[in-house]
Design an enzyme around this catalytic site. Sequence first.
Site, PDB file in Angstrom:
ATOM      1  NE  ARG A 167      -3.875  -2.180   2.048  1.00  0.00           N
ATOM      2  CZ  ARG A 167      -3.816  -3.144   2.948  1.00  0.00           C
ATOM      3  NH1 ARG A 167      -3.039  -3.000   4.006  1.00  0.00           N
ATOM      4  NH2 ARG A 167      -4.536  -4.222   2.828  1.00  0.00           N
ATOM      5  CB  VAL A 168       3.104   2.865   2.060  1.00  0.00           C
ATOM      6  CG1 VAL A 168       1.845   3.268   2.757  1.00  0.00           C
ATOM      7  CG2 VAL A 168       3.819   1.781   2.824  1.00  0.00           C
TER       8      VAL A 168
END
Lengths: 151, 507
Positions: free
Chosen positions: B370-371
């Site tokens: 996600r990051v």
Amino acid sequence: MVLGEALLRTVLNFMTTLSNNDIAQAIYLTSKDKTGHELALSLKNVVSFLHRRRLLNKSEEILFSLNKIINDEKGVKIAKVSSANKLHEQNKKEIIHLFKKRYLAKDVIIEEKIEENLLGGVKIEINNELIDLTLKNRIYKLQEYLTTKYE
Amino acid sequence: MNNHIVENLKKEIENFKATLKVEKVGNVMEVFDGIAKISGLSDIKSSEMVTFSKGEVGVVLNLEEDAVGVIILSDYSHIKEGDVVKATGRILEVPVSDKIIGRVVNAIGAPIDGKGAIKGNNPSTSSGLSAYPIEKVAPGVITRQSVSEPVTTGIKVIDAIIPIGRGQRELIIGDRQTGKTAIAIDTILNQKGQNLICIYVSIGQKDSKLRKLQVRLEEGGAMDYTVIVSAGASESAALSYIAPYTGVSIAEYFMDQGKDVLIIYDDLSKHAVSYREISLLLRRPPGREAFPGDVFYLHSRLLERACRRNKEYGGGSITALPIIETQAGDVTAYIPTNVISITDGQIFLETDLFYKGIRPAVNVGLSVSRVGSSAQIKAMKKVAGTLKLDLAQYRELEAFAQFGSDLDEATKRQLERGKRAVEVLKQPQYAPVKIENQIVVLYALTKGYMDTIPVDKIKEYEQGLLDYSESRAKKFFKEITETKMWSDAGEAELKKVIEEYTKSFAK
């Protein structure tokens, strides 16, 4: 007295899980200030209650809690004093005086125990605290100090 | 000589002053299965360390009305009813120093590799070691910074599609024997010269497996920047419960010096199981799958300690790679769902893929980061941008293509490209690929240079291309290492090299 009995009844009727402390507290309140026949009746009720709730096997712990509650109420502290030799009366008086001041207690009761393996000095256990002034402890501390320094 | 020693000892004994201390004490009421119930110990805190009469260490977990529940962290066979227990007033701590790197320690930080005591240089303690509490509140938002620097794993499929950033928490999840630990080990092996200290926390694993791993890391020269924290399968549940917290405390010691740390928890399923065991023994009420109610907090407070701190607060980061073992691919079980929701993405490994020969057996569709994409270097982002989509389309078409052979040219092309992409992303164990080499290979793939190469020759082509380009595309490699992106000139050089090589390979 009415309050104590009511509390016991409340405990009996509504509480599903009872801690030893709760029961001891209730017993204390029901039997407080009672004497003679009244006290005997009250204690009989307590025993039948413990029997009914199958709590007789916990009686030792309940008695321990009850003892603590009574001592707290009376402002009494128990000091367990272990020493290699028997204590002198003068020493006992000093210990009582010291702890009366430290814990603001009305009275301090000394429970003496002779432990020869302490080698010398005293070890006092009072109010969940330990004051270890024994020779054995000093030697142990010295050992710790020397091993950490020369490791 | 002897006289000198005696004199010294005499002096020490004379100078020694024992300080009088009033200690808080209690008494053991009962001991069983590594748990002790203790009466007394008034004013004790939760998680406080207690010591038993023979020096055994325990940690307070339960505070009850008239007893305290303690887990014992060492041999408890000598503890008996009535023994005196002393409170220490301190939360359990782990001794740390820079010299811990390269060592194997147990769950309370004591060395178990037979290389002697760990030395330190902290002048304020007698042993020279700093003490870090194992339970600590995670750094707050003000002290944090978003993830922007990559952790290169050397595994093509991860670095290209599921990139991991420094300070990220990326879960590695999969059934038994799908290569979860292999990914972790490859990642550690690839950190040579990357300024990343690695901590491998082994929870409830066989000692033989750990030993093999240690030897593998030593052979790869990875123990120069790695610490292993071990709570073996033969040790008590209490130690398995403590081990990850010990690991993260060691990581925090290095992060506090502004260093980047990678920590691997292998695995948190066993950690949850050991916590369940402790909780049930402490008579805490069981919930779903008999885990206690606070099993989410168990993992969230651990993984929240992974972070990237900003410059004002000293910098440094802790990247966490927790591992979870699923049963028959069930990611909807209690612990997997919990940890999936806590982490910043997951690498999902599948048994089917593993046996199809796609190794690492990463399911690209279910794996996400996600990051991490913001931490990916520009050049990699450029080449890998369409890769995930290509693979997704390939999987969809693959199923469709099984029903008929009349496919249009575009579909056929996509299928062929997909096959080659899958082949390129295969990688043997212990063979990490440098990021610039990954970029070259992926560039050749996405620009269609591999389309003419037969699928079974892809591996050969790939190796050849890397050898060929290393000496010929120097400008390109230099640009990638220095600026993390290529210039037009660099790209032209690479294109030329790839074209030359592809031509010679076809012959």
